[in-house]
Structure formats: structure tokens, C-alpha cells
Design a protein around this motif. Structure first.
Motif, mmCIF file in Angstrom:
data_model
loop_
_atom_site.group_PDB
_atom_site.id
_atom_site.type_symbol
_atom_site.label_atom_id
_atom_site.label_comp_id
_atom_site.label_asym_id
_atom_site.label_seq_id
_atom_site.Cartn_x
_atom_site.Cartn_y
_atom_site.Cartn_z
ATOM 1 N N MET A 1 30.045 24.685 -44.674
ATOM 2 C CA MET A 1 28.708 24.912 -45.193
ATOM 3 C C MET A 1 27.783 23.820 -44.698
ATOM 4 N N LYS A 2 26.564 24.211 -44.458
ATOM 5 C CA LYS A 2 25.576 23.228 -44.026
ATOM 6 C C LYS A 2 24.698 22.828 -45.201
ATOM 7 N N TYR A 3 24.396 21.526 -45.242
ATOM 8 C CA TYR A 3 23.498 20.976 -46.254
ATOM 9 C C TYR A 3 22.459 20.111 -45.567
ATOM 10 N N MET A 4 21.225 20.188 -46.056
ATOM 11 C CA MET A 4 20.164 19.325 -45.566
ATOM 12 C C MET A 4 19.973 18.194 -46.553
ATOM 13 N N LEU A 5 20.055 16.965 -46.055
ATOM 14 C CA LEU A 5 19.729 15.789 -46.855
ATOM 15 C C LEU A 5 18.299 15.425 -46.490
ATOM 16 N N ILE A 6 17.404 15.540 -47.424
ATOM 17 C CA ILE A 6 15.985 15.313 -47.179
ATOM 18 C C ILE A 6 15.621 13.930 -47.692
ATOM 19 N N MET A 7 15.161 13.070 -46.784
ATOM 20 C CA MET A 7 14.750 11.719 -47.175
ATOM 21 C C MET A 7 13.377 11.812 -47.832
ATOM 22 N N ARG A 8 13.288 11.262 -49.032
ATOM 23 C CA ARG A 8 12.021 11.273 -49.750
ATOM 24 C C ARG A 8 11.654 9.853 -50.116
ATOM 25 N N ALA A 9 10.395 9.570 -50.056
ATOM 26 C CA ALA A 9 9.906 8.234 -50.400
ATOM 27 C C ALA A 9 8.540 8.364 -51.053
ATOM 28 N N THR A 10 8.132 7.302 -51.707
ATOM 29 C CA THR A 10 6.818 7.270 -52.345
ATOM 30 C C THR A 10 5.919 6.316 -51.558
ATOM 31 N N ASP A 11 4.658 6.269 -51.931
ATOM 32 C CA ASP A 11 3.750 5.301 -51.321
ATOM 33 C C ASP A 11 4.283 3.883 -51.516
ATOM 34 N N GLU A 12 4.888 3.623 -52.696
ATOM 35 C CA GLU A 12 5.470 2.299 -52.965
ATOM 36 C C GLU A 12 6.599 1.985 -51.983
ATOM 37 N N ILE A 110 19.130 17.196 -51.717
ATOM 38 C CA ILE A 110 20.192 17.886 -50.989
ATOM 39 C C ILE A 110 20.057 19.376 -51.245
ATOM 40 N N ARG A 111 19.924 20.138 -50.160
ATOM 41 C CA ARG A 111 19.773 21.588 -50.272
ATOM 42 C C ARG A 111 20.708 22.266 -49.292
ATOM 43 N N ARG A 112 21.417 23.303 -49.753
ATOM 44 C CA ARG A 112 22.297 24.040 -48.863
ATOM 45 C C ARG A 112 21.460 24.873 -47.907
ATOM 46 N N VAL A 113 21.882 24.948 -46.658
ATOM 47 C CA VAL A 113 21.217 25.764 -45.644
ATOM 48 C C VAL A 113 21.926 27.113 -45.622
ATOM 49 N N ALA A 114 21.196 28.173 -45.890
ATOM 50 C CA ALA A 114 21.784 29.506 -45.911
ATOM 51 C C ALA A 114 22.221 29.919 -44.510
ATOM 52 N N SER A 115 23.361 30.537 -44.422
ATOM 53 C CA SER A 115 23.893 31.030 -43.153
ATOM 54 C C SER A 115 23.338 32.418 -42.869
ATOM 55 N N ILE A 116 23.192 32.751 -41.612
ATOM 56 C CA ILE A 116 22.730 34.086 -41.241
ATOM 57 C C ILE A 116 23.687 35.150 -41.768
ATOM 58 N N ASP A 117 24.947 34.798 -41.951
ATOM 59 C CA ASP A 117 25.943 35.747 -42.459
ATOM 60 C C ASP A 117 25.686 36.164 -43.897
ATOM 61 N N PHE A 119 22.795 37.143 -45.089
ATOM 62 C CA PHE A 119 21.707 38.112 -45.144
ATOM 63 C C PHE A 119 22.231 39.497 -44.774
ATOM 64 N N PRO A 120 21.507 40.557 -45.147
ATOM 65 C CA PRO A 120 21.970 41.920 -44.839
ATOM 66 C C PRO A 120 22.103 42.122 -43.323
ATOM 67 N N GLN A 121 23.317 42.380 -42.876
ATOM 68 C CA GLN A 121 23.578 42.464 -41.444
ATOM 69 C C GLN A 121 23.045 43.749 -40.811
ATOM 70 N N ASP A 122 22.666 44.726 -41.626
ATOM 71 C CA ASP A 122 22.105 45.962 -41.081
ATOM 72 C C ASP A 122 20.585 45.875 -40.932
ATOM 73 N N ASN A 123 20.000 44.724 -41.267
ATOM 74 C CA ASN A 123 18.556 44.535 -41.146
ATOM 75 C C ASN A 123 18.199 44.275 -39.682
ATOM 76 N N GLU A 124 17.168 44.967 -39.198
ATOM 77 C CA GLU A 124 16.743 44.853 -37.796
ATOM 78 C C GLU A 124 16.430 43.403 -37.408
ATOM 79 N N TRP A 125 15.749 42.664 -38.282
ATOM 80 C CA TRP A 125 15.333 41.299 -37.961
ATOM 81 C C TRP A 125 16.514 40.342 -37.977
ATOM 82 N N ILE A 126 17.477 40.595 -38.831
ATOM 83 C CA ILE A 126 18.696 39.770 -38.844
ATOM 84 C C ILE A 126 19.485 40.030 -37.566
ATOM 85 N N ARG A 127 19.568 41.289 -37.136
ATOM 86 C CA ARG A 127 20.261 41.604 -35.870
ATOM 87 C C ARG A 127 19.573 40.899 -34.695
ATOM 88 N N LYS A 128 18.228 40.930 -34.680
ATOM 89 C CA LYS A 128 17.492 40.267 -33.595
ATOM 90 C C LYS A 128 17.716 38.759 -33.625
#
Length: 139
Positions: A1-12, A110-117, A119-128
Motif C-alpha cells: 500500500m502506498k501512503y503519503m507523508l505530508i510535511m506540515r509547518a506553521t509560520d512559527e 499521513i494519507r493512504r494513496v488509493a490504487s487504480i485497482d 476503482f470500477p475497472q469497467d469505467n472508460e476513464w479508469i481503462r484509459k
């Protein structure tokens, strides 16, 4: 599984980091990135330019309105990210806890990155998209 670690900071956080030697920042981030590369979990990593040099596209009106950065609310700014390919959220958390981030307001989201798998595989845009990924060597 893929996860995005997003660095966040404040003005401080940014204000406190102005006194830190940039070569020290590069050294600590470089070591951390190298550790993830050697572990085989790092997929991508990028830092972002100062928010003041960015723009915001507001879709709440039509046509969308573009304004210069920084954003209206700068309590927490997105400063960069890592994408990791790990077995679980818990493993992503363990890597995030080791990130060389310190100072007032420093956080990693930390947010999981959704896999193309997932999504509905019969969708035209997912196939493209799948065809594009295969053609560009991403699948």
C-alpha cells in the motif's frame, strides 16, 4: 500500500528554521531519504517552494478565481511530501516518527494513496488511465 507523508509547518516553524544552516537541513533529510531508499519503501519525495510564490484556485465561484499566495489561513502549510510503499498504516507511522522534522507546529499528515485497482475497472476513464500507466511504465 502506498501512503503519503505530508510535511506540515506553521509560520512559527518557518521562522524558527530561518536560523538553521540549510546544509544541515539537506544532510538530515538526505540521510532520512537514503534510509527509506535502502529499505525499499521510498516511491517519491519532493519539497515545495514558499507558499508566497504559489497561487490558489478557488472553485467556489464560477469562473474559478485565482489569487496569489500565501493562502488566507496559514496556520499549517503543506511544505513537501514523501510517498512510501509499505505494508500498513502502522509502518507509515513508524517512518513518519523518524522524519527529521522539529520545531513549533511541525507535523506530518499521513494519507493512504488509493490504487487504480480500487476503482470500477469497467469505467472508460479508469481503462484509459490504466492504458496510460502501462504505456508510461507505471504499471
Amino acid at each position: 500500500m502506498k501512503y503519503m507523508l505530508i510535511m506540515r509547518a506553521t509560520d512559527e516553524t518557518y521562522a524558527a528554521s530561518r536560523d538553521v544552516d540549510f546544509s544541515e537541513v539537506l544532510e538530515s533529510m538526505g540521510r532520512f531519504n537514503d534510509e527509506m531508499i535502502r529499505a525499499g519503501v521510498l516511491v517519491a519525495a519532493e519539497g515545495l517552494e514558499d507558499a508566497a510564490k504559489g497561487v490558489v484556485v478557488d472553485y467556489s465561484v464560477q469562473p474559478p478565481v485565482v489569487t496569489d499566495g500565501p493562502y488566507g489561513e496559514t496556520k499549517e502549510l503543506f511544505g513537501g511530501f514523501w510517498i512510501l510503499d509499505v505494508a500498513s498504516l502502522e509502518e507509515a507511522v513508524e517512518w513518519a516518527k523518524r522524519a527529521p522534522m522539529a520545531g513549533p507546529g511541525s507535523k506530518a499528515e499521513i494519507r493512504r494513496v488509493a490504487s487504480i485497482d480500487e476503482f470500477p475497472q469497467d469505467n472508460e476513464w479508469i481503462r484509459k488511465e490504466r492504458e496510460w500507466r502501462v504505456a508510461t511504465g507505471q504499471l
